[in-house]
Design a protein around this motif. Structure first.
Motif, short mmCIF file in Angstrom:
data_model
loop_
_atom_site.label_atom_id
_atom_site.label_comp_id
_atom_site.label_asym_id
_atom_site.label_seq_id
_atom_site.Cartn_x
_atom_site.Cartn_y
_atom_site.Cartn_z
N PRO A 132 0.82 -1.22 0.00
CA PRO A 132 0.00 0.00 0.00
C PRO A 132 0.85 1.27 0.00
O PRO A 132 1.95 1.29 0.55
CB PRO A 132 -0.79 -0.10 1.30
CG PRO A 132 -0.72 -1.51 1.72
CD PRO A 132 0.56 -2.05 1.18
N VAL A 135 2.32 2.60 3.29
CA VAL A 135 3.49 1.90 3.81
C VAL A 135 4.74 2.42 3.11
O VAL A 135 5.78 2.62 3.76
CB VAL A 135 3.33 0.37 3.64
CG1 VAL A 135 4.58 -0.35 4.10
CG2 VAL A 135 2.12 -0.11 4.43
N LEU A 138 5.47 5.63 4.90
CA LEU A 138 6.11 5.40 6.20
C LEU A 138 7.58 5.09 6.02
O LEU A 138 8.45 5.69 6.68
CB LEU A 138 5.40 4.24 6.91
CG LEU A 138 6.00 3.74 8.22
CD1 LEU A 138 5.76 4.73 9.32
CD2 LEU A 138 5.40 2.39 8.60
N ALA B 257 1.80 -1.21 9.91
CA ALA B 257 2.20 -1.50 8.53
C ALA B 257 2.42 -2.99 8.34
O ALA B 257 2.05 -3.55 7.32
CB ALA B 257 3.48 -0.73 8.19
N LEU B 260 -0.98 -4.61 8.08
CA LEU B 260 -1.62 -4.27 6.81
C LEU B 260 -0.95 -4.99 5.64
O LEU B 260 -1.61 -5.59 4.78
CB LEU B 260 -1.55 -2.75 6.60
CG LEU B 260 -2.37 -2.19 5.45
CD1 LEU B 260 -3.84 -2.46 5.67
CD2 LEU B 260 -2.14 -0.69 5.33
N VAL B 261 0.39 -4.95 5.61
CA VAL B 261 1.12 -5.61 4.51
C VAL B 261 0.84 -7.11 4.54
O VAL B 261 0.66 -7.74 3.49
CB VAL B 261 2.63 -5.31 4.60
CG1 VAL B 261 3.42 -6.22 3.68
CG2 VAL B 261 2.90 -3.87 4.25
N VAL B 264 -2.58 -7.63 2.97
CA VAL B 264 -2.62 -7.34 1.54
C VAL B 264 -1.82 -8.35 0.74
O VAL B 264 -2.28 -8.88 -0.27
CB VAL B 264 -2.08 -5.90 1.30
CG1 VAL B 264 -1.88 -5.65 -0.17
CG2 VAL B 264 -3.03 -4.89 1.89
#
Lengths: 322, 281
Positions: A132, A135, A138, B257, B260-261, B264
């Motif tokens: 995403p 990310v 970040l 993160a 989330l990663v 995904v």
């Protein structure tokens, strides 16, 4: 499901015969048409409401909106030139970095690389596309920007020139361009791979039979044949880069300024909307941000349309969700 | 035609070898950021993850993101419920009535919509839904994610349904099967594995979408009590924490993160694996 009254019915059909154009077909047509209309309606609503919100600003500033470089919402001065500048600079630098590398990956996948490596490489590159945008943001803000500040920018500063001037801040146009390059790379690589793969294999075989090396084939047959498609890939990647918001917002430096130096903090069209829309100080400020949105809409639609025409003509199959 | 009739075979061999190395170099260069991001997210995320991250709502220091995880799942689920049925219906219509003016127009709309930056979707949903309802809401966030998803699902369905050979349609029609049954039980069923993968990729894509949520679902420290409350999501929370100068919050952002990663990448790898099993290309 009315049973046929004719006596010459074929023996035991696999499915029950139905009257053509029956109520089921009608319902299917209507439901499908409504869904298709929904798409058109959503697009119309998106386009029209952006213009509607932007209208006060379009009326107030007219053409000077894109020629005025000052952006001072507190004093009612709204000029988008610095955002256009930031968007163009970051996208162009990103493409200069991503297109050669992406084309190299594509050529590796279609012609030059060992066959058993092609599949794993292509799935890894697709994985890069799955990460995403936040990310990336970040990572860019906490890892790449400090690295640029302490190491890369002082080193580039030695080169000097108009591009590499000023204090090394880390965040700025250079950092945004780098992240954008990484983010559009998978698009460049996978769409060019499709474009290159669509070059007829007879042409490749013909050249090989004449004694061409694989690189000769790529250089003299594949690239010239795929020229238009590759240009389409560049447009597509540009459209992507222009629209990318979150990663850029995290590292672009957020200053409405026009500088030729890549070290300088800047702003892009999409990131200024993300940052200022929720905290807009006046109705005109909201309208001006929406007008930037109108520009963004026009630019991305134009580039995508151009890309689509060029790419679909030079590749047989279009991928679905790519 | 050939501009280099003069170069010898040896020279061309060397050039070919050099080009192969250059292409391999490009691959390495492309994979460096992937491995760098993966390493940073895995290492910094894992060291910041704790049980509290999954059980405690967003708070001051060292607490969790449970409500953000719930928010992301809730929004993506709602968006999928809106966009997937509509997208499949529209895609099927486009492939089965492909030459009608409506189909052409809708295909054009899907293409344009797929290229519109998602931040604009956020602006529009803000102006049409949030302003009218007078507050940020999970519903508005889900609606904007659905708008992002709709063209993706439509295009996948259209493309894959069109790869179903016409001979199958003709065979069904010749047996007296009606058009709608042909479309659903022959075309859709044949294309189903690909469409399923396409939908999973669309879900994976909106799991990471942040820009349209900034001013629709907004953010919140609490679990929402209804769909009409502002809602926190992992994506927006990562961005919020990225922009702060606080190390604790940075650590929380890495942990978010990582989660989330993981979601995904799992979805996209699974989607591609399922597809690869069905059709090897």
């Amino acid at each position: 499901m009315a049973a046929s009254t004719r006596s010459t019915r074929p023996p035991r059909p696999l499915a029950r015969p139905e009257a053509r154009g029956g109520s089921g077909d009608h319902t299917f047509g209507v439901v499908g048409a409504v869904a298709a209309l929904l798409l058109a309606a959503v697009l119309a609503v998106v386009a029209l409401s952006v213009v509607r919100i932007a209208w006060p600003s379009i009326k107030a500033s007219g053409l000077s909106f894109v020629t005025e470089s000052r952006w001072d919402p507190l004093h009612g001065v709204h000029g988008a030139l610095s955002f256009l500048w930031g968007t163009v600079v970051t996208s162009v630098v990103a493409l200069l970095l991503a297109v050669p590398v992406g084309l190299g990956v594509a050529v590796f996948l279609t012609d030059l690389g060992p066959r058993n490596l092609r599949r794993p490489v292509s799935s890894l590159v697709e994985l890069l596309a799955a990460i995403p945008g936040v990310v990336y943001g970040l990572w860019a803000a906490l890892v790449v920007a400090p690295l640029l500040r302490t190491t890369v920018e002082p080193w580039l500063g030695v080169l000097g020139g108009p591009l590499f001037r000023g204090p090394p801040l880390g965040v700025g146009l250079l950092c945004a361009s780098l992240v954008l390059a990484i983010m559009v790379l998978p698009t460049v690589a996978s769409v060019s791979r499709d474009v290159l793969r669509a070059v007829p294999s007879e042409l490749r075989e013909g050249a090989l039979a004449l004694g061409a090396t694989p690189w000769d084939v790529v250089r003299l047959v594949v690239f010239p044949h795929a020229r238009r498609g590759i240009f389409g890939v560049v447009l597509l990647a540009f459209g992507r880069a222009v629209g990318e918001t979150m990663a850029v917002a995290a590292v672009v430096g957020s200053r409405a300024d026009i500088s030729t130096s890549l070290f300088a903090p800047g702003y892009t069209m999409s990131s200024v909307i993300a940052n200022e829309f929720p905290v807009a100080s006046s109705d005109l400020h909201v309208a001006a941000l929406a007008e930037i949105g109108v520009l963004l809409f026009v630019v991305t639609v134009a580039f995508n349309a151009g890309a689509r025409i060029l790419v679909t003509r030079s590749r047989k199959l279009e991928p679905g969700a790519a | 035609m050939t501009p280099d009739l003069e170069s010898t075979y040896l020279e061309r061999k060397i050039a070919a070898r050099a080009a192969t190395f250059a292409a391999a170099g490009a691959v390495v260069l492309a994979l460096v950021p992937l491995f760098a991001i993966a390493a940073y997210v895995a290492q910094r995320g894992a060291s910041a993850l704790s049980l509290a991250f999954f059980t405690e709502p967003i708070g001051l220091h060292g607490s969790g993101m449970a409500n953000a995880i719930v928010g992301t799942v809730e929004l993506v689920f709602l968006a999928s419920a809106m966009a997937i049925p509509a997208g499949i219906a529209a895609g099927l219509y486009l492939s089965e009535f492909r030459r009608t003016p409506l189909a052409r127009g809708a295909r054009f709309a899907a293409d344009v919509l797929a290229g519109v930056p998602s931040i604009l979707v956020g602006v529009v949903v803000y102006a049409t839904v949030v302003v009218r309802m007078k507050h940020f809401s999970a519903f508005a966030g889900a609606a904007s994610l659905a708008i992002v998803m709709l063209p993706l699902v439509t295009r996948t369905t259209d493309t894959l349904a069109r790869t179903v050979p016409d001979s199958l349609r003709e065979a069904a029609l010749a047996l007296g099967v009606s058009r709608w049954r042909t479309a659903i039980f022959v075309v859709l069923r044949t294309a189903a594995p690909g469409i399923r993968s396409g939908c999973m990729l669309a879900v994976a894509r909106v799991c990471g979408e942040t820009a349209p949520l900034l001013f629709t679902a907004y953010n919140s420290r609490f679990y929402n009590e209804s769909l009409f409350d502002p809602t926190s999501t992992l994506q927006v929370q990562i961005f919020t924490y990225t922009m702060t100068p606080n190390d604790d919050w940075h650590a929380q952002a890495w942990a978010a993160a990582l989660v989330l990663v993981a979601i995904v990448v799992l979805l996209s790898v699974l989607a591609r694996r399922l597809l690869a099993d069905k059709e090897a290309w």
